[in-house]
Motif scaffolding. Structure first.
Motif, PDB file in Angstrom:
ATOM      1  N   PRO A 204       0.810  -1.216   0.000  1.00 38.70           N
ATOM      2  CA  PRO A 204       0.000   0.000   0.000  1.00 38.70           C
ATOM      3  C   PRO A 204       0.847   1.272   0.000  1.00 38.70           C
ATOM      4  O   PRO A 204       0.427   2.296  -0.546  1.00 38.70           O
ATOM      5  CB  PRO A 204      -0.822  -0.111   1.285  1.00 38.70           C
ATOM      6  N   GLU A 205       2.057   1.207   0.600  1.00 43.38           N
ATOM      7  CA  GLU A 205       2.936   2.388   0.625  1.00 43.38           C
ATOM      8  C   GLU A 205       3.229   2.899  -0.782  1.00 43.38           C
ATOM      9  O   GLU A 205       3.394   4.102  -0.997  1.00 43.38           O
ATOM     10  CB  GLU A 205       4.265   2.055   1.332  1.00 43.38           C
ATOM     11  N   TYR A 206       3.286   1.989  -1.746  1.00 47.34           N
ATOM     12  CA  TYR A 206       3.547   2.401  -3.133  1.00 47.34           C
ATOM     13  C   TYR A 206       2.371   3.210  -3.681  1.00 47.34           C
ATOM     14  O   TYR A 206       2.563   4.107  -4.514  1.00 47.34           O
ATOM     15  CB  TYR A 206       3.787   1.175  -4.026  1.00 47.34           C
ATOM     16  N   VAL A 207       1.167   2.892  -3.230  1.00 47.22           N
ATOM     17  CA  VAL A 207      -0.003   3.664  -3.666  1.00 47.22           C
ATOM     18  C   VAL A 207       0.049   5.064  -3.070  1.00 47.22           C
ATOM     19  O   VAL A 207      -0.198   6.063  -3.766  1.00 47.22           O
ATOM     20  CB  VAL A 207      -1.317   2.943  -3.292  1.00 47.22           C
ATOM     21  N   TRP A 208       0.402   5.158  -1.783  1.00 46.90           N
ATOM     22  CA  TRP A 208       0.569   6.483  -1.162  1.00 46.90           C
ATOM     23  C   TRP A 208       1.587   7.308  -1.951  1.00 46.90           C
ATOM     24  O   TRP A 208       1.365   8.491  -2.223  1.00 46.90           O
ATOM     25  CB  TRP A 208       1.050   6.347   0.290  1.00 46.90           C
ATOM     26  N   GLU A 209       2.713   6.688  -2.305  1.00 49.36           N
ATOM     27  CA  GLU A 209       3.751   7.399  -3.069  1.00 49.36           C
ATOM     28  C   GLU A 209       3.230   7.858  -4.434  1.00 49.36           C
ATOM     29  O   GLU A 209       3.525   8.970  -4.878  1.00 49.36           O
ATOM     30  CB  GLU A 209       4.981   6.516  -3.270  1.00 49.36           C
ATOM     31  N   ALA A 210       2.487   6.977  -5.099  1.00 56.39           N
ATOM     32  CA  ALA A 210       1.943   7.338  -6.412  1.00 56.39           C
ATOM     33  C   ALA A 210       1.025   8.562  -6.304  1.00 56.39           C
ATOM     34  O   ALA A 210       1.028   9.443  -7.172  1.00 56.39           O
ATOM     35  CB  ALA A 210       1.196   6.159  -7.021  1.00 56.39           C
ATOM     36  N   LEU A 211       0.254   8.622  -5.217  1.00 55.13           N
ATOM     37  CA  LEU A 211      -0.652   9.745  -4.997  1.00 55.13           C
ATOM     38  C   LEU A 211       0.101  11.014  -4.626  1.00 55.13           C
ATOM     39  O   LEU A 211      -0.134  12.085  -5.193  1.00 55.13           O
ATOM     40  CB  LEU A 211      -1.647   9.405  -3.880  1.00 55.13           C
ATOM     41  N   ASP A 212       1.020  10.905  -3.662  1.00 54.05           N
ATOM     42  CA  ASP A 212       1.631  12.087  -3.059  1.00 54.05           C
ATOM     43  C   ASP A 212       2.888  12.574  -3.759  1.00 54.05           C
ATOM     44  O   ASP A 212       3.230  13.760  -3.670  1.00 54.05           O
ATOM     45  CB  ASP A 212       1.949  11.811  -1.580  1.00 54.05           C
ATOM     46  N   LEU A 213       3.592  11.670  -4.465  1.00 55.22           N
ATOM     47  CA  LEU A 213       4.842  12.052  -5.117  1.00 55.22           C
ATOM     48  C   LEU A 213       4.700  12.141  -6.641  1.00 55.22           C
ATOM     49  O   LEU A 213       5.309  13.002  -7.264  1.00 55.22           O
ATOM     50  CB  LEU A 213       5.957  11.070  -4.754  1.00 55.22           C
ATOM     51  N   LEU A 214       3.906  11.247  -7.218  1.00 56.25           N
ATOM     52  CA  LEU A 214       3.698  11.295  -8.667  1.00 56.25           C
ATOM     53  C   LEU A 214       2.458  12.107  -9.046  1.00 56.25           C
ATOM     54  O   LEU A 214       2.298  12.491 -10.188  1.00 56.25           O
ATOM     55  CB  LEU A 214       3.560   9.879  -9.251  1.00 56.25           C
ATOM     56  N   HIS A 215       1.577  12.328  -8.051  1.00 54.23           N
ATOM     57  CA  HIS A 215       0.337  13.101  -8.272  1.00 54.23           C
ATOM     58  C   HIS A 215      -0.466  12.513  -9.432  1.00 54.23           C
ATOM     59  O   HIS A 215      -0.865  13.221 -10.363  1.00 54.23           O
ATOM     60  CB  HIS A 215       0.652  14.584  -8.491  1.00 54.23           C
ATOM     61  N   ILE A 216      -0.716  11.212  -9.348  1.00 51.30           N
ATOM     62  CA  ILE A 216      -1.400  10.507 -10.424  1.00 51.30           C
ATOM     63  C   ILE A 216      -2.851  10.957 -10.575  1.00 51.30           C
ATOM     64  O   ILE A 216      -3.506  11.360  -9.609  1.00 51.30           O
ATOM     65  CB  ILE A 216      -1.351   8.976 -10.229  1.00 51.30           C
ATOM     66  N   ASP A 217      -3.320  10.852 -11.810  1.00 45.81           N
ATOM     67  CA  ASP A 217      -4.723  11.118 -12.131  1.00 45.81           C
ATOM     68  C   ASP A 217      -5.550   9.832 -12.111  1.00 45.81           C
ATOM     69  O   ASP A 217      -6.779   9.883 -12.083  1.00 45.81           O
ATOM     70  CB  ASP A 217      -4.823  11.745 -13.522  1.00 45.81           C
ATOM     71  N   ARG A 218      -4.861   8.689 -12.155  1.00 49.76           N
ATOM     72  CA  ARG A 218      -5.557   7.395 -12.182  1.00 49.76           C
ATOM     73  C   ARG A 218      -4.593   6.345 -11.639  1.00 49.76           C
ATOM     74  O   ARG A 218      -3.387   6.418 -11.870  1.00 49.76           O
ATOM     75  CB  ARG A 218      -5.951   7.075 -13.625  1.00 49.76           C
ATOM     76  N   LEU A 219      -5.141   5.348 -10.922  1.00 48.99           N
ATOM     77  CA  LEU A 219      -4.328   4.308 -10.296  1.00 48.99           C
ATOM     78  C   LEU A 219      -4.511   2.981 -11.033  1.00 48.99           C
ATOM     79  O   LEU A 219      -5.629   2.483 -11.154  1.00 48.99           O
ATOM     80  CB  LEU A 219      -4.757   4.150  -8.822  1.00 48.99           C
ATOM     81  N   ASP A 220      -3.413   2.423 -11.519  1.00 48.60           N
ATOM     82  CA  ASP A 220      -3.464   1.149 -12.231  1.00 48.60           C
ATOM     83  C   ASP A 220      -3.277  -0.007 -11.247  1.00 48.60           C
ATOM     84  O   ASP A 220      -2.294  -0.044 -10.501  1.00 48.60           O
ATOM     85  CB  ASP A 220      -2.393   1.124 -13.328  1.00 48.60           C
ATOM     86  N   HIS A 221      -4.226  -0.910 -11.247  1.00 49.92           N
ATOM     87  CA  HIS A 221      -4.358  -2.025 -10.287  1.00 49.92           C
ATOM     88  C   HIS A 221      -4.892  -1.480  -8.960  1.00 49.92           C
ATOM     89  O   HIS A 221      -6.074  -1.265  -8.832  1.00 49.92           O
ATOM     90  CB  HIS A 221      -3.045  -2.800 -10.093  1.00 49.92           C
ATOM     91  N   GLY A 222      -4.037  -1.327  -7.954  1.00 46.17           N
ATOM     92  CA  GLY A 222      -4.480  -0.776  -6.678  1.00 46.17           C
ATOM     93  C   GLY A 222      -5.096  -1.770  -5.709  1.00 46.17           C
ATOM     94  O   GLY A 222      -5.603  -1.381  -4.657  1.00 46.17           O
ATOM     95  N   ASN A 223      -5.044  -3.075  -6.042  1.00 46.05           N
ATOM     96  CA  ASN A 223      -5.678  -4.092  -5.187  1.00 46.05           C
ATOM     97  C   ASN A 223      -5.272  -3.971  -3.721  1.00 46.05           C
ATOM     98  O   ASN A 223      -6.108  -4.049  -2.815  1.00 46.05           O
ATOM     99  CB  ASN A 223      -5.309  -5.504  -5.662  1.00 46.05           C
ATOM    100  N   ARG A 224      -3.971  -3.805  -3.491  1.00 41.72           N
ATOM    101  CA  ARG A 224      -3.477  -3.858  -2.111  1.00 41.72           C
ATOM    102  C   ARG A 224      -3.786  -2.591  -1.315  1.00 41.72           C
ATOM    103  O   ARG A 224      -3.561  -2.547  -0.103  1.00 41.72           O
ATOM    104  CB  ARG A 224      -1.977  -4.176  -2.095  1.00 41.72           C
ATOM    105  N   ALA A 225      -4.360  -1.595  -1.974  1.00 39.49           N
ATOM    106  CA  ALA A 225      -4.820  -0.409  -1.239  1.00 39.49           C
ATOM    107  C   ALA A 225      -5.853  -0.798  -0.191  1.00 39.49           C
ATOM    108  O   ALA A 225      -5.970  -0.150   0.856  1.00 39.49           O
ATOM    109  CB  ALA A 225      -5.418   0.606  -2.208  1.00 39.49           C
ATOM    110  N   LEU A 226      -6.582  -1.882  -0.451  1.00 44.63           N
ATOM    111  CA  LEU A 226      -7.627  -2.329   0.485  1.00 44.63           C
ATOM    112  C   LEU A 226      -7.058  -2.784   1.819  1.00 44.63           C
ATOM    113  O   LEU A 226      -7.796  -2.911   2.801  1.00 44.63           O
ATOM    114  CB  LEU A 226      -8.443  -3.466  -0.143  1.00 44.63           C
ATOM    115  N   GLU A 227      -5.755  -3.040   1.868  1.00 47.89           N
ATOM    116  CA  GLU A 227      -5.124  -3.433   3.139  1.00 47.89           C
ATOM    117  C   GLU A 227      -5.004  -2.252   4.099  1.00 47.89           C
ATOM    118  O   GLU A 227      -4.682  -2.436   5.275  1.00 47.89           O
ATOM    119  CB  GLU A 227      -3.727  -4.011   2.869  1.00 47.89           C
TER     120      GLU A 227
END
Length: 337
Positions: A204-227
């Motif tokens: 999930p930390e990678y999803v946080w990074e994608a949001l906060d550091l890459l400022h993504i407009d869309r998340l590809d996959h994201g399954n483990r965000a549910l953890e």
């Protein structure tokens, strides 16, 4: 409900997570190998299909890169795209946003122009033939370094008016989004959208990074965000689109079986989940196959399927008026079926 497969097939939808190199069917691989006089490590189409038995993402990537070696000319890339769009149109796809991996090709000595112009020709043909619109997303290979990503972005500059955004793919574990924060910042400065693979095999930390550091407009996959409950809540509240790929998750052992897929949990959590095929030639199914597999395994009902299709348009990078048109046509179709 009418027959599930025919209902899903008729459902107007967009596809937002498709690696064009991953739509290279064994038959086309063999045809291009012959056309370009390239040797491949398989004796037959059956041998290739037998090799598609992966235990993890890296096993898949090894075969994926070997297959891409047959792609040499603009005509090859056009044929690759055309084959995908023909199949997508038959699956009720009205709009597709496709990934391509220029580094896979430029590292083999294939000029960026050959790749881009070939794909763009296939995209134009699909719109003329099927009325299927599309956008192109340039992905950086995350197992390579930041300098290589910057070089690729530089090479792409003459085509930036025809490239919608940048993405991040390839081996996730050990290559966090933070590694590419500066190149994503540069790409956004050029007016490009940003997406990234995160939370497939990575934590999930990678999803946080994608949001906060890459400022993504869309998340590809994201399954483990549910953890991570806080992360799930943030994704839901922000309306972030997740491009989920059920058969890919199964084939790459992200889930033990389809009965364990979280697609229904995502919808119940208020996430804007979509269903996509990822690398369909390798993972055994195009977009309808993915909808059907998820629906059968998780008991998705008619409303869920319509929601997933609606989400695919809402999560696209189309202009608002075009999104509204697609949603209106989808709702009219659903009301009539």
């Amino acid at each position: 409900m009418t027959n599930l497969t025919s209902f899903v097939q008729g459902l107007p939808k967009a596809e937002l997570h498709l690696h064009i190199e991953g739509s290279l069917e064994p038959e086309l691989m063999f045809a291009l190998a012959e056309r370009n006089k390239v040797s491949i490590p398989f004796a037959s189409v059956e041998d290739v299909r037998a090799a598609y038995d992966f235990s993890n993402l890296q096993d898949f990537l090894d075969i994926y890169y070997a297959g891409a070696n047959v792609l040499r000319t603009e005509a090859d890339f056009c044929d690759l795209a055309t084959a995908y769009f023909d199949r997508a149109a038959a699956d009720g796809v009205r709009h597709s946003e496709i990934f391509f991996d220029p580094q896979t090709h430029t590292d083999r000595g294939i000029p960026f122009q050959v790749v881009a112009d070939g794909l763009l020709a296939g995209m134009a043909e699909a719109e003329a033939k099927h009325g299927l619109t599309s956008k192109l997303i340039l992905c950086f290979l995350r197992h390579l370094d930041e300098d290589a990503a910057f070089e690729t972005l530089k090479a792409a500059e003459p085509w930036l008016d025809r490239i919608e955004g940048v993405g991040l793919d390839s081996s996730e574990v050990g290559h966090p989004p933070s590694k590419f924060a500066r190149v994503f910042e540069a790409a956004r400065g050029m007016g490009l959208k940003a997406v990234a693979h995160a939370g497939e095999e990575g934590p999930p930390e990678y999803v946080w990074e994608a949001l906060d550091l890459l400022h993504i407009d869309r998340l590809d996959h994201g399954n483990r965000a549910l953890e991570d409950a806080k992360l799930t809540e943030r994704l839901a509240q922000s309306g972030m689109t997740l491009t989920v790929c059920p058969l890919s998750n199964l084939k790459l052992c992200v889930i033990p079986d389809m009965a364990a897929h979280p697609i229904d949990r995502m919808l119940k959590a208020g996430l804007r989940a979509t269903i996509n095929s990822d690398d369909p030639a390798y993972f055994g199914g195009y977009v309808v196959d993915n909808y059907v597999a998820a629906a059968q395994a998780r008991g998705l009902d008619r409303d869920d399927l319509v929601t997933l299709a609606r989400n695919s348009f809402l999560g696209s990078f189309l202009p608002p008026a075009e999104i509204a048109g697609h949603v209106a046509r989808l709702d009219a179709w659903a009301a009539a079926n």
